[in-house]
Design an enzyme around this catalytic site. Structure first.
Site, mmCIF file in Angstrom:
data_model
loop_
_atom_site.group_PDB
_atom_site.id
_atom_site.type_symbol
_atom_site.label_atom_id
_atom_site.label_comp_id
_atom_site.label_asym_id
_atom_site.label_seq_id
_atom_site.Cartn_x
_atom_site.Cartn_y
_atom_site.Cartn_z
ATOM 1 N N GLU A 136 0.821 -1.210 0.000
ATOM 2 C CA GLU A 136 0.000 0.000 0.000
ATOM 3 C C GLU A 136 0.856 1.262 0.000
ATOM 4 O OE1 GLU A 136 -3.363 0.528 -0.165
ATOM 5 O OE2 GLU A 136 -3.489 -1.601 -0.665
ATOM 6 N N CYS A 150 -12.085 2.470 -14.797
ATOM 7 C CA CYS A 150 -12.434 3.878 -14.548
ATOM 8 C C CYS A 150 -11.160 4.709 -14.471
ATOM 9 C CB CYS A 150 -13.254 3.995 -13.260
ATOM 10 S SG CYS A 150 -14.099 5.573 -13.060
ATOM 11 N N CYS A 187 -16.348 2.504 -19.925
ATOM 12 C CA CYS A 187 -17.640 2.504 -19.240
ATOM 13 C C CYS A 187 -18.519 1.333 -19.654
ATOM 14 C CB CYS A 187 -18.366 3.820 -19.511
ATOM 15 S SG CYS A 187 -17.462 5.280 -18.929
ATOM 16 N N CYS A 235 -24.206 5.615 -13.278
ATOM 17 C CA CYS A 235 -23.116 6.581 -13.166
ATOM 18 C C CYS A 235 -23.581 7.923 -13.739
ATOM 19 C CB CYS A 235 -21.879 6.086 -13.922
ATOM 20 S SG CYS A 235 -20.507 7.262 -13.908
#
Length: 356
Positions: free
Chosen positions: A37, A192, A199, A208
């Site tokens: 991370e 995205c 999409c 959306c």
């Protein structure tokens, strides 16, 4: 779309298309997830993978990292940038060993108390590796939520960020939180994307709002642009008779904190004074091609000066703050432009042959 329906559809997509073979997804534990991370902050997965693999091979546990010399840590980080991440990893590992008996904390609040770990990163570690459920809000998630709900404004503004946190918390399920956390990060990274979002393949595109308006590129809102100031410096590549280059260790805080760098001067008119004070005599400086290094908040224009010494230094070096660099024989944490300059010298065979 209800909150539960959003997470359900995202999880269904993840089951079929999510990434499940990344190095940090194997043998999952808090330490491995934490390192990944931190490395993934502002850095793409493809770039991180080889760094992560080398880092874990060298430092397989918090104990191993805590016991390491910071120079060894920074050497493995060279090229990833944002070196404060590496320094904080090292400090946090020492905190884990010294204050938590070597056991990684198990609550979001305690995880977030470690150096270099914020709310979102702590939540990701907690959800993925500790069996809990907590909302995350990294860059990918901000983009997904901003578009899906058409949240106007730059996410760096407090009020916009608070709206996004509310959405993130509402959508994060109590069950399968680890998969959901990975799923929403994957969605932002693979479909995205900032440009050319796919999409037609997105599992939550039906509702959306950005897609419905045809305004995907407007979300998230852009940070107000400011012209970056330009600073200048002269970097000295001082080469001794053995073909070694003088390096200096930077202070532990600030730009390139704790890394090894070339001596820097504000003006080439200061070179003779620096050489006299450092090596005891004056050499001839040859200006090399200038280069620009861009930080997040300014440009740094660098004028490299290559100086071959004609005799051995007569001054005593400053203890552990200076050393003569022997190229590939030494593993050091180097500032990115410094490494580029040194590599360029090596590739162009500008290092002299050792004197007999």
């Amino acid at each position: 779309m209800s909150d539960s329906d959003f997470s359900r559809r995202l999880l269904n997509w993840f089951d079929q298309h999510g990434r499940k073979d990344l190095p940090w997804q194997q043998d999952i534990n808090p330490y491995r997830v934490w390192v990944s991370e931190i490395m993934l902050q502002q850095t793409q997965v493809t770039t991180v993978i080889p760094y992560y693999q080398r880092f874990m091979a060298r430092f397989p546990s918090a104990e191993a990292l805590a016991q390491a010399d910071i120079d060894d840590v920074l050497a493995l980080w060279t090229g990833l940038g944002y070196y404060a991440r590496a320094r904080n990893l090292h400090k946090a590992a020492q905190t884990i060993v010294n204050e938590h008996n070597g056991e990684f904390p198990q609550t979001p609040e305690t995880i977030a108390s470690l150096p270099g770990i914020g709310r979102s990163t702590a939540a990701a570690i907690f959800s993925i590796a500790c069996g809990g459920s907590a909302a995350i809000l990294d860059g990918n998630v901000k983009r997904v939520l901003s578009r899906h709900s058409a949240i106007d404004g730059w996410p760096g503004k407090r009020e916009i960020e608070q709206q996004l946190w509310q959405l993130a918390e509402a959508y994060t399920p109590q069950q399968r939180a680890a998969d959901y956390t990975q799923a929403i990060m994957d969605l932002g990274a693979t479909l995205c994307r900032r440009s050319k979002p796919e999409c037609d393949r997105c599992p939550v595109s039906d509702d959306c709002k950005a897609k419905a308006m045809g305004r995907q590129s407007d979300y998230p809102g852009k940070k107000p642009r400011k012209a970056l100031p330009v600073k200048t410096t002269h970097m000295l590549l001082i080469e001794n008779l053995q073909g070694e280059i003088l390096l200096e260790k930077r202070p532990s805080s600030g730009i390139w904190g704790g890394l090894w760098s070339l001596p820097e001067l504000d003006s080439d008119g200061d070179i003779d004074d620096y050489l006299d004070a450092t090596v005891g005599h004056i050499g001839v400086a040859e200006a090399l091609s200038p280069m620009r290094h861009t930080f997040s908040h300014y440009h740094l224009d660098i004028q490299p000066q290559h100086i071959r010494l004609q005799r051995e230094p007569t001054r005593i070096m400053e203890g552990t703050r200076q050393l003569w660099y022997k190229g590939g024989q030494q593993q050091l944490g180097l500032a990115a432009p410094v490494k580029k300059l040194l590599d360029s010298l090596l590739q162009n065979d500008l290092f002299t042959e050792p004197q007999p």
